[in-house]
Design a protein around this motif. Structure first.
Motif, PDB file in Angstrom:
ATOM      1  N   GLU A 221       0.825  -1.204   0.000  1.00 47.46           N
ATOM      2  CA  GLU A 221       0.000   0.000   0.000  1.00 47.46           C
ATOM      3  C   GLU A 221       0.862   1.258   0.000  1.00 47.46           C
ATOM      4  OE1 GLU A 221      -3.280   0.493  -0.597  1.00 47.46           O
ATOM      5  OE2 GLU A 221      -3.088  -1.620  -1.106  1.00 47.46           O
ATOM      6  N   HIS A 222       1.949   1.232   0.731  1.00 44.33           N
ATOM      7  CA  HIS A 222       2.886   2.358   0.709  1.00 44.33           C
ATOM      8  C   HIS A 222       3.352   2.624  -0.722  1.00 44.33           C
ATOM      9  CE1 HIS A 222       6.516   4.749   1.342  1.00 44.33           C
ATOM     10  NE2 HIS A 222       7.119   3.868   0.591  1.00 44.33           N
ATOM     11  N   ALA A 223       3.773   1.571  -1.403  1.00 48.84           N
ATOM     12  CA  ALA A 223       4.296   1.708  -2.767  1.00 48.84           C
ATOM     13  C   ALA A 223       3.217   2.184  -3.738  1.00 48.84           C
ATOM     14  CB  ALA A 223       4.890   0.383  -3.240  1.00 48.84           C
ATOM     15  N   LEU A 224       1.985   1.795  -3.506  1.00 55.38           N
ATOM     16  CA  LEU A 224       0.893   2.224  -4.375  1.00 55.38           C
ATOM     17  C   LEU A 224       0.489   3.672  -4.089  1.00 55.38           C
ATOM     18  CD1 LEU A 224      -1.216  -1.039  -4.251  1.00 55.38           C
ATOM     19  CD2 LEU A 224      -0.020  -0.134  -6.263  1.00 55.38           C
ATOM     20  N   LEU A 225       0.543   4.080  -2.850  1.00 58.75           N
ATOM     21  CA  LEU A 225       0.134   5.436  -2.481  1.00 58.75           C
ATOM     22  C   LEU A 225       1.195   6.483  -2.803  1.00 58.75           C
ATOM     23  CD1 LEU A 225      -1.639   4.703   0.914  1.00 58.75           C
ATOM     24  CD2 LEU A 225      -2.698   5.304  -1.268  1.00 58.75           C
ATOM     25  N   GLN A 226       2.483   6.098  -2.803  1.00 56.86           N
ATOM     26  CA  GLN A 226       3.556   7.085  -3.019  1.00 56.86           C
ATOM     27  C   GLN A 226       3.484   7.736  -4.393  1.00 56.86           C
ATOM     28  OE1 GLN A 226       5.856   8.547  -1.080  1.00 56.86           O
ATOM     29  NE2 GLN A 226       4.871   7.510   0.614  1.00 56.86           N
ATOM     30  N   PRO A 227       3.385   7.159  -5.515  1.00 56.81           N
ATOM     31  CA  PRO A 227       3.714   5.777  -5.869  1.00 56.81           C
ATOM     32  C   PRO A 227       5.223   5.595  -6.071  1.00 56.81           C
ATOM     33  CG  PRO A 227       2.915   6.908  -7.805  1.00 56.81           C
ATOM     34  CD  PRO A 227       2.865   7.906  -6.655  1.00 56.81           C
ATOM     35  N   GLU A 228       5.711   4.440  -5.663  1.00 57.42           N
ATOM     36  CA  GLU A 228       7.125   4.107  -5.825  1.00 57.42           C
ATOM     37  C   GLU A 228       7.357   3.685  -7.276  1.00 57.42           C
ATOM     38  OE1 GLU A 228       9.549   4.557  -3.859  1.00 57.42           O
ATOM     39  OE2 GLU A 228       8.588   4.835  -1.924  1.00 57.42           O
ATOM     40  N   PRO A 229       8.257   4.334  -7.997  1.00 59.10           N
ATOM     41  CA  PRO A 229       8.443   4.028  -9.419  1.00 59.10           C
ATOM     42  C   PRO A 229       9.382   2.861  -9.705  1.00 59.10           C
ATOM     43  CG  PRO A 229       9.774   5.910  -8.836  1.00 59.10           C
ATOM     44  CD  PRO A 229       8.990   5.531  -7.598  1.00 59.10           C
ATOM     45  N   TYR A 230      10.155   2.420  -8.717  1.00 63.88           N
ATOM     46  CA  TYR A 230      11.167   1.386  -8.954  1.00 63.88           C
ATOM     47  C   TYR A 230      11.104   0.311  -7.890  1.00 63.88           C
ATOM     48  CZ  TYR A 230      13.037   5.270 -11.636  1.00 63.88           C
ATOM     49  OH  TYR A 230      13.177   6.316 -12.498  1.00 63.88           O
ATOM     50  N   GLY A 231      11.611  -0.857  -8.258  1.00 68.86           N
ATOM     51  CA  GLY A 231      11.820  -1.920  -7.290  1.00 68.86           C
ATOM     52  C   GLY A 231      10.606  -2.787  -7.022  1.00 68.86           C
ATOM     53  N   VAL A 232      10.851  -3.810  -6.215  1.00 69.25           N
ATOM     54  CA  VAL A 232       9.795  -4.719  -5.763  1.00 69.25           C
ATOM     55  C   VAL A 232       9.389  -4.252  -4.369  1.00 69.25           C
ATOM     56  CG1 VAL A 232       9.235  -7.102  -5.121  1.00 69.25           C
ATOM     57  CG2 VAL A 232      10.695  -6.660  -7.112  1.00 69.25           C
ATOM     58  N   TRP A 233       8.122  -3.957  -4.222  1.00 67.84           N
ATOM     59  CA  TRP A 233       7.551  -3.505  -2.951  1.00 67.84           C
ATOM     60  C   TRP A 233       6.292  -4.329  -2.696  1.00 67.84           C
ATOM     61  CZ3 TRP A 233       9.087   0.847   0.046  1.00 67.84           C
ATOM     62  CH2 TRP A 233      10.123   1.600  -0.497  1.00 67.84           C
TER      63      TRP A 233
END
Length: 124
Positions: free
Chosen positions: A75-87
Motif C-alpha cells: 500500500e505504501h508503494a501504491l500510495l507514493q507511488p514508488e516508481p522502482y523496485g519490488v515492494w
C-alpha cells in the motif's frame, strides 16, 4: 544467504518516506524482512539482463511472501507511488496495473453513483 553483486544497493524501505503503522507503536518498515539482509534483491542494477532481472524479482517476491508487513509495504508503494523496485511482492509494472485497475474501478463507481442519483432525482 545468497550473495549477489547488487546487494550493496540502498535498503529497500527508505525510512524518510514510510508512514507509521496505526496499529503499532513503531513504523511498519521496522518489521520488514527486506530490512535485514536481502535489500539488494529489490532494486535493479543498471543494465541488468532480462533473465537476471526476472530471477532477482522472483527471489524478491519470495522474501515478500514471508514478510509480516507485506500488505503495508504494498500500500505504501501504491500510495507514493514508488516508481522502482519490488515492494509488497509487486514489481513497478505490476503496481502500475493495480493502480490502473483502481482508477478504472473508481471511475465506474462514480458513474454508477451519478447514474443512480439521476434516477432518484427523476423519480422524486
Amino acid at each position: 544467504m545468497l550473495q549477489l553483486p547488487h546487494q550493496s544497493l540502498v535498503a529497500a524501505v527508505p525510512p524518510q518516506r514510510v508512514p507509521a503503522r496505526e496499529d503499532q507503536a513503531g513504523p511498519w518498515h521496522t518489521e520488514a524482512v527486506c530490512r535485514r539482509d536481502e535489500a539488494g534483491l529489490f532494486f535493479a542494477p543498471s543494465k541488468e539482463p532480462t533473465a537476471a532481472r526476472l530471477s532477482r524479482e522472483e527471489a524478491a517476491k519470495r522474501v515478500c511472501a514471508r514478510c509480516p508487513v507485506m500488505v503495508e509495504c504494498r500500500e505504501h508503494a501504491l500510495l507514493q507511488p514508488e516508481p522502482y523496485g519490488v515492494w509488497g511482492g509487486l514489481t513497478a509494472a505490476e503496481r502500475r496495473v493495480v493502480l490502473a485497475r483502481r482508477r478504472r474501478r473508481e471511475m465506474e463507481l462514480q458513474k454508477a453513483a451519478a447514474s443512480a442519483g439521476g434516477r432518484v432525482a427523476a423519480a422524486g
